[in-house]
Design a protein around this motif. Structure first.
Motif, PDB file in Angstrom:
ATOM      1  N   ALA A 105       0.832  -1.210   0.000  1.00 53.20           N
ATOM      2  CA  ALA A 105       0.000   0.000   0.000  1.00 53.20           C
ATOM      3  C   ALA A 105       0.864   1.257   0.000  1.00 53.20           C
ATOM      4  O   ALA A 105       0.577   2.224  -0.718  1.00 53.20           O
ATOM      5  CB  ALA A 105      -0.934  -0.011   1.211  1.00 53.20           C
ATOM      6  N   GLU A 106       1.914   1.251   0.793  1.00 53.75           N
ATOM      7  CA  GLU A 106       2.822   2.408   0.839  1.00 53.75           C
ATOM      8  C   GLU A 106       3.526   2.594  -0.503  1.00 53.75           C
ATOM      9  O   GLU A 106       3.725   3.731  -0.957  1.00 53.75           O
ATOM     10  CB  GLU A 106       3.832   2.231   1.971  1.00 53.75           C
ATOM     11  CG  GLU A 106       3.209   2.334   3.357  1.00 53.75           C
ATOM     12  CD  GLU A 106       4.174   2.002   4.473  1.00 53.75           C
ATOM     13  OE1 GLU A 106       3.888   2.359   5.629  1.00 53.75           O
ATOM     14  OE2 GLU A 106       5.212   1.342   4.185  1.00 53.75           O
ATOM     15  N   TYR A 107       3.896   1.497  -1.142  1.00 54.06           N
ATOM     16  CA  TYR A 107       4.548   1.558  -2.456  1.00 54.06           C
ATOM     17  C   TYR A 107       3.593   2.139  -3.508  1.00 54.06           C
ATOM     18  O   TYR A 107       3.965   3.030  -4.289  1.00 54.06           O
ATOM     19  CB  TYR A 107       5.002   0.159  -2.861  1.00 54.06           C
ATOM     20  CG  TYR A 107       5.591   0.073  -4.246  1.00 54.06           C
ATOM     21  CD1 TYR A 107       6.931   0.366  -4.468  1.00 54.06           C
ATOM     22  CD2 TYR A 107       4.803  -0.303  -5.336  1.00 54.06           C
ATOM     23  CE1 TYR A 107       7.485   0.279  -5.751  1.00 54.06           C
ATOM     24  CE2 TYR A 107       5.347  -0.393  -6.610  1.00 54.06           C
ATOM     25  CZ  TYR A 107       6.678  -0.097  -6.812  1.00 54.06           C
ATOM     26  OH  TYR A 107       7.218  -0.165  -8.074  1.00 54.06           O
ATOM     27  N   LEU A 108       2.360   1.636  -3.536  1.00 53.37           N
ATOM     28  CA  LEU A 108       1.375   2.114  -4.505  1.00 53.37           C
ATOM     29  C   LEU A 108       1.040   3.587  -4.291  1.00 53.37           C
ATOM     30  O   LEU A 108       0.816   4.332  -5.254  1.00 53.37           O
ATOM     31  CB  LEU A 108       0.099   1.272  -4.410  1.00 53.37           C
ATOM     32  CG  LEU A 108       0.194  -0.177  -4.886  1.00 53.37           C
ATOM     33  CD1 LEU A 108      -1.072  -0.937  -4.532  1.00 53.37           C
ATOM     34  CD2 LEU A 108       0.451  -0.250  -6.387  1.00 53.37           C
ATOM     35  N   GLU A 109       1.012   3.999  -3.041  1.00 53.68           N
ATOM     36  CA  GLU A 109       0.670   5.380  -2.715  1.00 53.68           C
ATOM     37  C   GLU A 109       1.678   6.362  -3.306  1.00 53.68           C
ATOM     38  O   GLU A 109       1.343   7.518  -3.578  1.00 53.68           O
ATOM     39  CB  GLU A 109       0.584   5.546  -1.194  1.00 53.68           C
ATOM     40  CG  GLU A 109      -0.167   6.775  -0.738  1.00 53.68           C
ATOM     41  CD  GLU A 109      -0.402   6.790   0.763  1.00 53.68           C
ATOM     42  OE1 GLU A 109      -1.472   7.229   1.199  1.00 53.68           O
ATOM     43  OE2 GLU A 109       0.505   6.361   1.511  1.00 53.68           O
ATOM     44  N   GLN A 110       2.908   5.893  -3.521  1.00 54.61           N
ATOM     45  CA  GLN A 110       3.973   6.759  -4.049  1.00 54.61           C
ATOM     46  C   GLN A 110       4.065   6.708  -5.582  1.00 54.61           C
ATOM     47  O   GLN A 110       4.811   7.478  -6.182  1.00 54.61           O
ATOM     48  CB  GLN A 110       5.318   6.348  -3.445  1.00 54.61           C
ATOM     49  CG  GLN A 110       5.375   6.433  -1.928  1.00 54.61           C
ATOM     50  CD  GLN A 110       5.048   7.814  -1.405  1.00 54.61           C
ATOM     51  OE1 GLN A 110       5.544   8.813  -1.924  1.00 54.61           O
ATOM     52  NE2 GLN A 110       4.205   7.879  -0.378  1.00 54.61           N
ATOM     53  N   SER A 111       3.307   5.810  -6.209  1.00 53.16           N
ATOM     54  CA  SER A 111       3.413   5.644  -7.660  1.00 53.16           C
ATOM     55  C   SER A 111       2.598   6.703  -8.398  1.00 53.16           C
ATOM     56  O   SER A 111       1.429   6.947  -8.075  1.00 53.16           O
ATOM     57  CB  SER A 111       2.935   4.252  -8.075  1.00 53.16           C
ATOM     58  OG  SER A 111       2.894   4.138  -9.477  1.00 53.16           O
ATOM     59  N   GLU A 112       3.185   7.282  -9.439  1.00 54.48           N
ATOM     60  CA  GLU A 112       2.497   8.283 -10.253  1.00 54.48           C
ATOM     61  C   GLU A 112       1.432   7.657 -11.146  1.00 54.48           C
ATOM     62  O   GLU A 112       0.588   8.373 -11.704  1.00 54.48           O
ATOM     63  CB  GLU A 112       3.524   9.035 -11.118  1.00 54.48           C
ATOM     64  CG  GLU A 112       4.524   9.860 -10.311  1.00 54.48           C
ATOM     65  CD  GLU A 112       5.502  10.601 -11.208  1.00 54.48           C
ATOM     66  OE1 GLU A 112       5.449  10.367 -12.441  1.00 54.48           O
ATOM     67  OE2 GLU A 112       6.294  11.398 -10.677  1.00 54.48           O
ATOM     68  N   LYS A 113       1.457   6.343 -11.314  1.00 55.48           N
ATOM     69  CA  LYS A 113       0.496   5.675 -12.179  1.00 55.48           C
ATOM     70  C   LYS A 113      -0.740   5.170 -11.433  1.00 55.48           C
ATOM     71  O   LYS A 113      -1.648   4.589 -12.043  1.00 55.48           O
ATOM     72  CB  LYS A 113       1.181   4.516 -12.905  1.00 55.48           C
ATOM     73  CG  LYS A 113       2.287   4.982 -13.854  1.00 55.48           C
ATOM     74  CD  LYS A 113       2.867   3.838 -14.654  1.00 55.48           C
ATOM     75  CE  LYS A 113       3.932   4.353 -15.618  1.00 55.48           C
ATOM     76  NZ  LYS A 113       4.498   3.270 -16.464  1.00 55.48           N
ATOM     77  N   ILE A 114      -0.751   5.388 -10.126  1.00 53.44           N
ATOM     78  CA  ILE A 114      -1.878   4.953  -9.294  1.00 53.44           C
ATOM     79  C   ILE A 114      -2.724   6.165  -8.926  1.00 53.44           C
ATOM     80  O   ILE A 114      -2.214   7.172  -8.433  1.00 53.44           O
ATOM     81  CB  ILE A 114      -1.384   4.235  -8.030  1.00 53.44           C
ATOM     82  CG1 ILE A 114      -0.565   3.001  -8.411  1.00 53.44           C
ATOM     83  CG2 ILE A 114      -2.549   3.854  -7.127  1.00 53.44           C
ATOM     84  CD1 ILE A 114      -1.342   1.946  -9.180  1.00 53.44           C
ATOM     85  N   ALA A 115      -4.032   6.070  -9.183  1.00 49.05           N
ATOM     86  CA  ALA A 115      -4.939   7.194  -8.922  1.00 49.05           C
ATOM     87  C   ALA A 115      -5.273   7.337  -7.436  1.00 49.05           C
ATOM     88  O   ALA A 115      -5.374   8.446  -6.919  1.00 49.05           O
ATOM     89  CB  ALA A 115      -6.224   7.008  -9.721  1.00 49.05           C
TER      90      ALA A 115
END
Length: 424
Positions: free
Chosen positions: A303-313
């Motif tokens: 979740a922390e990784y996805l939160e930092q991704s520019e491709k995740i809304a």
């Protein structure tokens, strides 16, 4: 056994072998049991004696697992069912009949919603659906004179909304009805609904309790805390003519509800678990404490990784400090929530499909909450029977991906996500 920590109870509760008996819970694969006396069998049929006489109503393997689950949840008794759907049905139908009304959270598993909205409605039971994060005033306003219970999920599937259990229990009890809570996602390792006022707990044991995707099952656990003697539940407080006038609350006291569920509904509906499935479920329960700790640790990292991704809304996981339910999750699930995350990929439904298809370690399956990482698009699968309005009420958007983070090495999970996002 109650003096031991819960992860110890996962291993030892429910089955204590006698001298010379199998150390591991055996499978008693028999439909029936022999007795020397017709009178003994008659007393078993009349609920005047304890024992096993037909596996639809009781079996040594099933009984041991039921006792284990009751010990984990802190209840007076439990009953295994053939599926989580059967557990949801029986938990409500045990005290609700044609002409009765139920207040239910709208953010529940799609299969449960359809069971309530379609099938049980056709049985004459009316449901009012409210968001689980509704106000106390809104919840109060939903009650009717014929309301007989409230149903909610501790952590909703897949929207991951944390229910305010104390508020729901307080409101239900103010109207003289019990709170039934589906505790599938947190499991008793991470949440203890009875401690916050819930009266009945249900589970889809197919999920984390099993943990290996090898059996379909459900469970109902009775706290023994609700007082049924308020005039609303004659099925428990008045004679049952199908058992020679037995009154469940008088003969079984705190275990009245769960005894009726078995003696009446399991007898008539036959949604029993098999001994082999109970055996497989027990193997999963033995490692539940260890697995849930790893699931939660891995899920938070993802979740922390996805939160930092520019491709995740967007990312929805109650373990994130940025999550609107973080404080409520810490209140009810201080040691972690579960391994399920929901999020959206920028680009909507098409991008979501491309992301899922690009994964190599994680699988696209109609399942959740086992030791393997898997993904699903709820709007087009588990909740596809819902209208756009119902999807919105359930907190499910067209771009939502549900990821069930497994117990693989988290670096491998993150690498798999990264390589798939790179293709978008």
């Amino acid at each position: 056994m109650s003096q031991y920590h819960i992860d110890t109870r996962c291993i030892h509760a429910g089955y204590e072998p006698e001298n010379g008996a199998p150390r591991v819970l055996p499978i008693v694969q028999s439909t029936t049991f022999q007795y020397d006396s017709a009178q003994t069998l008659g007393e078993l049929f009349d609920l005047k004696a304890d024992g096993f006489f037909y596996t639809r109503l009781g079996n040594p393997t099933i009984d041991a697992v039921e006792k284990k689950i009751a010990a984990l949840e802190g209840g007076v008794g439990a009953m295994l069912t053939s599926s989580g759907q059967a557990a949801s049905l029986i938990s409500v139908f045990n005290i609700c009949h044609a002409g009765d009304h139920v207040v239910s959270s709208s953010a529940i598993y799609g299969g449960t919603f359809n069971l309530f909205y379609k099938t049980m409605k056709e049985m004459g039971i009316e449901f009012t659906f409210l968001p689980p994060d509704c106000s106390e005033e809104e919840l109060n306003a939903a009650f009717k004179p014929n309301t007989r219970c409230v149903f909610a999920e501790t952590l909703s599937n897949p929207s991951l909304i944390v229910t305010d259990l104390k508020m729901f229990a307080k409101t239900a009890h103010a109207h003289g009805v019990p709170l039934i809570v589906d505790n599938t996602f947190p499991t008793p390792i991470n949440c203890h609904p009875f401690a916050f006022g819930a009266d009945i707990i249900t589970h889809s044991t197919t999920k984390y309790m099993d943990g290996h995707a090898v059996q379909v099952g459900g469970a109902i656990v009775d706290s023994g805390n609700f007082d049924w003697n308020n005039g609303k539940f004659p099925c428990l407080t008045e004679p049952d003519e199908s058992y020679h006038g037995i009154i469940y609350t008088q003969q079984f006291g705190k275990a009245a509800y769960i005894t009726k569920a078995r003696a009446h509904l399991m007898r008539d509906l036959g949604a029993q678990a098999s001994p082999t499935n109970a055996f497989l479920l027990n193997l999963g329960l033995e490692t539940l404490g260890v697995r849930m700790e790893r699931h939660c640790k891995n899920a938070l990292a993802v979740a922390e990784y996805l939160e930092q991704s520019e491709k995740i809304a967007w990312v929805n996981y109650p373990g994130l400090k940025s999550n609107k339910y973080y404080d409520l999750a810490k209140k009810y699930m201080p040691n972690g929530t579960c391994g399920v995350i929901s999020f959206g990929v920028k680009g909507g439904r098409e991008a979501a499909a491309k992301f899922m298809e690009g994964l190599k370690l994680a699988s696209i399956v109609i399942h959740v909450a086992d030791l393997r990482t898997c993904v699903l698009h709820p709007a087009s699968t588990t909740h596809r029977q819902l209208s756009d309005e119902q999807l919105k009420e359930a907190g499910i958007g067209p771009d939502m991906i549900r990821m069930s983070v497994g117990i693989e090495n988290v670096e491998d999970i993150l690498a798999d996500i990264d390589q798939s996002l790179a293709k978008l």
